[in-house]
Design an enzyme around this catalytic site. Structure first.
Site, PDB file in Angstrom:
ATOM      1  N   LEU A   1       0.863  -1.179   0.000  1.00 44.07           N
ATOM      2  CA  LEU A   1       0.000   0.000   0.000  1.00 44.07           C
ATOM      3  C   LEU A   1       0.902   1.233   0.000  1.00 44.07           C
ATOM      4  O   LEU A   1       1.978   1.215   0.605  1.00 44.07           O
ATOM      5  CB  LEU A   1      -0.892   0.036   1.251  1.00 44.07           C
ATOM      6  CG  LEU A   1      -2.048  -0.961   1.357  1.00 44.07           C
ATOM      7  CD1 LEU A   1      -2.810  -0.712   2.660  1.00 44.07           C
ATOM      8  CD2 LEU A   1      -2.988  -0.865   0.174  1.00 44.07           C
ATOM      9  N   ASP A   2       0.442   2.296  -0.642  1.00 46.53           N
ATOM     10  CA  ASP A   2       1.205   3.536  -0.636  1.00 46.53           C
ATOM     11  C   ASP A   2       1.392   4.026   0.798  1.00 46.53           C
ATOM     12  O   ASP A   2       0.516   3.838   1.649  1.00 46.53           O
ATOM     13  CB  ASP A   2       0.478   4.622  -1.441  1.00 46.53           C
ATOM     14  CG  ASP A   2       0.310   4.249  -2.905  1.00 46.53           C
ATOM     15  OD1 ASP A   2       1.039   3.364  -3.383  1.00 46.53           O
ATOM     16  OD2 ASP A   2      -0.572   4.837  -3.556  1.00 46.53           O
ATOM     17  N   ARG A   3       2.506   4.682   1.043  1.00 43.13           N
ATOM     18  CA  ARG A   3       2.839   5.133   2.398  1.00 43.13           C
ATOM     19  C   ARG A   3       1.748   6.010   3.035  1.00 43.13           C
ATOM     20  O   ARG A   3       1.447   5.868   4.218  1.00 43.13           O
ATOM     21  CB  ARG A   3       4.180   5.862   2.389  1.00 43.13           C
ATOM     22  CG  ARG A   3       4.699   6.198   3.764  1.00 43.13           C
ATOM     23  CD  ARG A   3       6.173   6.522   3.772  1.00 43.13           C
ATOM     24  NE  ARG A   3       6.672   6.534   5.143  1.00 43.13           N
ATOM     25  CZ  ARG A   3       7.957   6.525   5.483  1.00 43.13           C
ATOM     26  NH1 ARG A   3       8.876   6.501   4.547  1.00 43.13           N
ATOM     27  NH2 ARG A   3       8.319   6.531   6.745  1.00 43.13           N
TER      28      ARG A   3
ATOM     29  N   THR B   1      -1.443   5.952   2.652  1.00 41.82           N
ATOM     30  CA  THR B   1      -2.744   5.294   2.770  1.00 41.82           C
ATOM     31  C   THR B   1      -2.797   4.418   4.018  1.00 41.82           C
ATOM     32  O   THR B   1      -1.791   4.156   4.668  1.00 41.82           O
ATOM     33  CB  THR B   1      -3.050   4.420   1.541  1.00 41.82           C
ATOM     34  OG1 THR B   1      -2.108   3.340   1.495  1.00 41.82           O
ATOM     35  CG2 THR B   1      -2.952   5.209   0.260  1.00 41.82           C
TER      36      THR B   1
ATOM     37  N   HIS C   1      -0.297   3.677  -8.096  1.00 42.19           N
ATOM     38  CA  HIS C   1      -1.098   4.854  -7.748  1.00 42.19           C
ATOM     39  C   HIS C   1      -2.396   4.926  -8.554  1.00 42.19           C
ATOM     40  O   HIS C   1      -2.898   6.023  -8.840  1.00 42.19           O
ATOM     41  CB  HIS C   1      -0.300   6.144  -7.956  1.00 42.19           C
ATOM     42  CG  HIS C   1       0.817   6.332  -6.981  1.00 42.19           C
ATOM     43  ND1 HIS C   1       1.607   7.466  -6.968  1.00 42.19           N
ATOM     44  CD2 HIS C   1       1.285   5.555  -5.978  1.00 42.19           C
ATOM     45  CE1 HIS C   1       2.511   7.366  -6.006  1.00 42.19           C
ATOM     46  NE2 HIS C   1       2.338   6.199  -5.405  1.00 42.19           N
TER      47      HIS C   1
END
Length: 229
Positions: A66-68, A70, A166
């Site tokens: 997961l993106d940082r 989020t 993304h």
């Protein structure tokens, strides 16, 4: 600022002999990167080592990321067999991923499937969404559904059909509805904790050993917007 996950505050959503699923906080990185910050994978190792009093090295396999900025659920494998099977399952899209996002204004229509072509720029760690196929682009598809209207934001539920870099952030920005706090994709103000209002809410997948279908739901962070749902 958000308190990052440690072995003592880790929110474990599911665990058995083969997998462990945790609820990621804003700011956690799933796997080590150039920042040198301790990744969530190492935090999970420390948690398991202490919980089971393991003397040697603990195995943890990163299945997805997961993106940082989020939040939400992340699956880790506890054995190499589970890791290889989960990797195959995620690669073949045998999983169902559902996200919640708080976005600027309300999309029209309130339910739609979006298809774009994303081009990733590694220099600025950003993906650009195009309406038509362009050089080096990858097809990205998702379906969003209206969940709730708040004063200045709308909560959407999003089902991913592809897993691009993304993807949700870029596609929602492309249609004029960037995610709250997401400066990188056009939102006009950052969140105090540096995060964005994108939450990996639910995951349905086949257990790598038991072969049963498992559905796990991640509680949202304590936050006025999420609490309003």
């Amino acid at each position: 600022m958000k308190i990052l996950s440690t072995k003592n505050n880790l929110q474990v959503l599911y665990e058995d002999n083969h997998i462990i699923v945790v609820n990621k906080r804003v700011g956690d990185i799933v796997q080590g990167d150039q920042t040198g910050d301790k990744p969530l994978s190492e935090v999970v190792k420390e948690y398991l080592k202490e919980k089971y009093n393991k003397p040697g090295e603990v195995f943890i396999g990163v299945v997805h990321r997961l993106d940082r900025p989020t939040t939400g659920l992340v699956v880790f494998a506890k054995t190499s067999k589970a890791l290889s099977r989960l990797n195959e399952s995620f690669k073949n899209r045998e999983t169902q991923k559902t996200y919640w996002a708080a976005v600027k204004s309300t999309p029209e229509p309130k339910q739609a499937t979006l298809t774009h072509y994303l081009v990733r720029n590694p220099k600025n760690n950003q993906s650009k969404a195009h309406d038509k196929e362009v050089k080096e682009s990858k097809k990205a598809s998702l379906t969003y559904n209206f969940l709730k209207k708040l004063d200045r934001f709308t909560i959407l539920e999003i089902d991913l059909h592809t897993g691009r870099h993304h993807q949700i952030r870029a596609q929602l920005s492309k249609i004029g509805h960037p995610i709250k706090g997401d400066l990188k994709y056009g939102y006009d103000r950052s969140n105090p904790d540096g995060g964005i209002h994108l939450h990996a809410r639910k995951l349905t997948f086949i257990h790598p050993v038991k072969k049963e279908t498992i559905t796990i739901v991640a509680p949202t962070p304590t936050d006025p917007i999420w609490d309003a749902i």
